[in-house]
Scaffold this active site. Structure first.
Site, PDB file in Angstrom:
ATOM      1  N   GLU A 455       0.790  -1.053  -0.115  1.00  0.00           N
ATOM      2  CA  GLU A 455      -0.156   0.061   0.258  1.00  0.00           C
ATOM      3  C   GLU A 455       1.155   1.482  -0.008  1.00  0.00           C
ATOM      4  O   GLU A 455       1.876   1.595   0.830  1.00  0.00           O
ATOM      5  CB  GLU A 455      -0.928  -0.365   1.007  1.00  0.00           C
ATOM      6  CG  GLU A 455       0.061   0.007   2.183  1.00  0.00           C
ATOM      7  CD  GLU A 455      -1.168  -0.119   3.721  1.00  0.00           C
ATOM      8  OE1 GLU A 455      -2.130   1.500   3.499  1.00  0.00           O
ATOM      9  OE2 GLU A 455      -1.108  -0.411   4.637  1.00  0.00           O
ATOM     10  N   ASP A 530       0.650  -1.594   6.236  1.00  0.00           N
ATOM     11  CA  ASP A 530       0.704  -1.487   7.565  1.00  0.00           C
ATOM     12  C   ASP A 530      -0.324  -2.386   8.414  1.00  0.00           C
ATOM     13  O   ASP A 530      -1.176  -2.680   8.224  1.00  0.00           O
ATOM     14  CB  ASP A 530       0.282  -0.402   7.567  1.00  0.00           C
ATOM     15  CG  ASP A 530       1.457   0.760   6.930  1.00  0.00           C
ATOM     16  OD1 ASP A 530       1.975   0.149   6.496  1.00  0.00           O
ATOM     17  OD2 ASP A 530       0.878   1.357   6.814  1.00  0.00           O
ATOM     18  N   ASP A 532      -1.821  -1.665  11.855  1.00  0.00           N
ATOM     19  CA  ASP A 532      -2.915  -0.952  12.052  1.00  0.00           C
ATOM     20  C   ASP A 532      -3.782  -0.812  11.171  1.00  0.00           C
ATOM     21  O   ASP A 532      -3.843  -2.062  10.306  1.00  0.00           O
ATOM     22  CB  ASP A 532      -2.509   0.192  11.656  1.00  0.00           C
ATOM     23  CG  ASP A 532      -2.162   0.880  10.416  1.00  0.00           C
ATOM     24  OD1 ASP A 532      -2.250   0.322   9.268  1.00  0.00           O
ATOM     25  OD2 ASP A 532      -1.360   2.289  10.307  1.00  0.00           O
ATOM     26  N   ASP A 534      -6.281   0.515   9.349  1.00  0.00           N
ATOM     27  CA  ASP A 534      -6.445   1.028   7.687  1.00  0.00           C
ATOM     28  C   ASP A 534      -5.237  -0.020   6.925  1.00  0.00           C
ATOM     29  O   ASP A 534      -5.627  -0.725   6.326  1.00  0.00           O
ATOM     30  CB  ASP A 534      -5.627   2.349   7.461  1.00  0.00           C
ATOM     31  CG  ASP A 534      -6.161   3.255   7.829  1.00  0.00           C
ATOM     32  OD1 ASP A 534      -7.762   2.812   7.997  1.00  0.00           O
ATOM     33  OD2 ASP A 534      -6.026   4.870   7.031  1.00  0.00           O
TER      34      ASP A 534
END
Length: 671
Positions: A455, A530, A532, A534
């Site tokens: 991403e 990532d 996290d 998102d």
């Protein structure tokens, strides 16, 4: 040397009557277990439970059982208890021993071969419970019948004593407890709660009115961590209607309740439930024969599609102006006819379950899960066609909504075909360049090449610098890709990010929507996002795309998920320690071991994104084959996977919120 020898050096005259080995009783099962239960890995282990439960379901189908209790005991043994009639314990006229012992020790023995006892049954060959016995170090059967309780114990399929009466009994039923043999199931003998729960839920939907309970008595999970015993009840009052609603959870429907059809055609009971989604264009149809999931479909599914399409077409040709206009043959050469209706256009947005009961099912196909009985085709087609004709005439508004959906699907299909041609025309094999952002690798062997889907440009930059350029390629994706769960097919092929994935991989979509991977350029496709919230969302969007459009890559083991660490922890005092931590528990454990138990005693670097790692860190923790941990994506239960993707990526927020609350171990909320 006068004796003629074979290629192995053994004398041919050594091959005689004494060379023929006869495996008696259940020895054949122990010698070749995979012939009977598929394999001796996780799938075969869980199949043992299904075989015992199927016996109880057979009692329910015959009308004698209403409750089934399945327990995972602390030692990973299994107990299945039902309130059916109880396996007979009287003497078998030919075997001259208890019928219970015959059922548990003789292959192809059971009441399902006597159609006066069972009209239909879930098992195929009558080897089920005897195979479970053969592959268990211990099995105990307890029968409640005629006001008395009987029992018999076995070891590796061998009776330890004759069936004996042990006292009075209230009610009737059978209880079977067994412990899988670790010498057979060498991969694992630990049962998975989720795997068993999914199958028992499915059985409850397919057999309405039967209460099935799953209890887990174990106090530790598969990693040895403490867990609370748990129990879940599966019960469906409406059967297939509840099943369709469960499958379609998260999607808005064209009409309030699924259409439900039930009919007895000769000796074939037929049940069908289905609904059309408003905004979803995926087809989600499950078919079953005698509770067996026919993964490859078969005649009953052919009949359903034929009967449904025929009825909707007939109604539309008489009542729907736009449909009549679109299919007017007199304008076949005119520009006014812009839409050509295909039978496939009646499938999209359809969620359905087709269940039939057949006395003598005939299976074909690679996995022996494709129904070949011709009579099932006509029976289902007639039942569905007749019921749909009545429904459409009585519900004209809903009928019109279905036809509108068909017309919209046809328009989208033609647009998708045009978009698909653009994807194919840009295939690297046609000498058109690869995506501009792709950093390709130098090795030409697809078997060793890896493609990382990353991403953002920042993470892509770190990955490009840190990778091994010989076999690792990087394709940065811009933001969150299209949610294909809620998009029409042509919208997916209009997406630059999705087109780039197709082009980079070298795969194409056939006209029947199957995936052509003859020219697949990478045998490992790694989703790297990532660590996290998102990042998890983006990973789920990408996984949804692969599940709906590139399922074959998942099935053949090409799709992986990278697992970057959450933290880099460094101790401040004493001997310096440095460690990457992938979970919150690992971080806390580092503080306990190398600090004084407080956050101030260590330096903790939180990686909010892959771009925050320098290239060396990213390669060392996430991309280096010698150190990385990657999770291979595989589908244990296609029904449950389909439900989860629909629920997570659909329109309805509430079921998604409940799922996250029940399954999230912790959440990191970044300011």
């Amino acid at each position: 040397m006068n004796e003629e020898q074979n290629v192995n050096g053994a004398s041919n005259d050594q091959y005689g009557g004494s060379s023929i080995v006869v495996l008696e009783g259940l020895e054949a099962v122990r010698k070749r277990p995979s012939m009977y239960i598929g394999d001796t890995n996780e799938k075969g282990l869980h199949h043992l439970v299904y075989e015992v439960v199927d016996n109880s379901i057979d009692e329910a189908l015959a009308g004698y059982c209403t409750k089934i209790n399945v327990s995972i005991n602390e030692d990973d043994s299994i107990t299945v208890e039902d309130n059916g009639r109880g396996i007979p314990v009287d003497m078998h006229p030919k075997e001259h021993r208890s019928a219970l012992e015959v059922v548990l020790t003789v292959l192809h023995a059971g009441g399902k071969f006597d159609k006066s006892s069972y009209k239909v049954s879930g098992g195929l060959h009558g080897v089920g419970v005897s195979c479970v016995n053969a592959l268990s170090t211990y099995l105990k059967a307890t029968v409640r019948r005629g006001g008395k309780m009987y029992e018999q114990e076995y070891s590796q399929g061998k009776p330890q004593y004759a069936v004996r009466e042990v006292g009075p009994a209230d009610g009737t039923g059978t209880t079977v407890t067994f412990k899988p043999d670790e010498s057979i199931f060498t991969y694992t003998t630990r049962y998975k709660w989720g795997t068993l729960a999914n199958r028992l839920r499915e059985l409850a939907f397919l057999n309405k009115g039967i209460e099935i309970t799953l209890t887990d008595k174990r106090t530790t999970d598969e990693n040895g961590a403490p867990q609370e015993p748990r129990s879940k009840r599966f019960y469906s009052e409406k059967g297939l209607v509840d099943f369709v609603n469960y499958m379609n959870q998260g999607n808005a429907s064209l009409f309030l309740n699924p259409i439900y059809i039930t009919k007895q055609d000769g000796e074939i009971p037929i049940e069908v439930a289905f609904v059309y989604s408003k905004d979803s264009y995926k087809e989600d149809v499950l078919s079953y024969v005698n509770n067996i999931h026919t993964i490859e479909g078969g005649k009953h599914l052919d009949g359903f599609r034929r009967g449904l399409t025929r009825a909707i077409k007939a109604w539309a040709e008489k009542n729907h102006k736009e449909y009549i206009k679109a299919t007017d043959k007199s304008k076949s050469n005119s520009k006014e006819k812009e839409v050509a209706i295909s039978n496939d256009d009646f499938k999209e947005g359809l969620t359905a379950v087709v269940s039939v009961k057949v006395m003598e099912p005939q299976f074909e196909g690679q996995t022996k899960t494709k129904l070949g009985n011709l009579e099932a085709d006509k029976a289902v087609a007639d039942a569905v066609g007749e019921a749909m004709e009545n429904f459409l005439e009585e519900n004209k508004e809903q009928a019109s909504a279905i036809v509108d959906k068909v017309l919209l699907t046809a328009t989208a299909r033609l647009a998708a075909q045009r978009a698909r041609k653009q994807v194919i025309s840009k295939s690297p094999l046609r000498s058109f360049g690869l995506p501009g952002k792709l950093a390709d690798c130098s090795d030409k062997d697809p078997a060793v090449r890896e493609l990382f889907l990353v991403e953002g440009d920042s993470a892509g930059g770190s990955a490009k610098q840190g990778r091994d350029r010989h076999y690792q390629a990087i394709l940065p994706l811009r933001g969150k890709i299209l949610n294909v769960e809620k998009a029409q097919w042509h919208k997916a092929f209009e997406s630059d990010e999705i087109k780039n994935i197709y082009t980079a991989l070298g795969v194409t979509m056939n006209d029947d929507k199957s995936l052509n991977i003859d020219n697949l350029r990478y045998h490992k496709v790694v989703i790297m996002t990532d660590a996290d919230v998102d990042g998890s969302h983006i990973a789920t969007l990408i996984l949804t795309f692969f599940f709906r459009y590139m399922r074959r890559l998942i099935d053949e083991g090409h799709v992986y998920i990278a697992t970057p660490p959450l933290y880099l922890c460094k101790s401040k005092k004493g001997q310096k320690h440095e460690e990457y931590c992938w979970t919150e528990d690992q971080r806390l454990n580092f503080i306990r071991m190398y600090g004084d138990g407080t956050n101030d005693s260590v330096n903790v670097q939180r990686f909010k994104g892959l771009g925050e790692m320098n290239p060396e860190q990213l390669f060392d923790t996430t991309m280096n084959p010698e150190k990385r941990t990657m999770r291979q994506v595989h589908i244990e239960d296609a029904v449950e996977a389909d439900h989860i993707f629909t629920m997570l990526m659909g329109d309805d927020v509430e079921p998604r919120r409940v799922f996250i609350e029940e399954n999230a171990t912790y959440a990191n909320i970044d300011a």
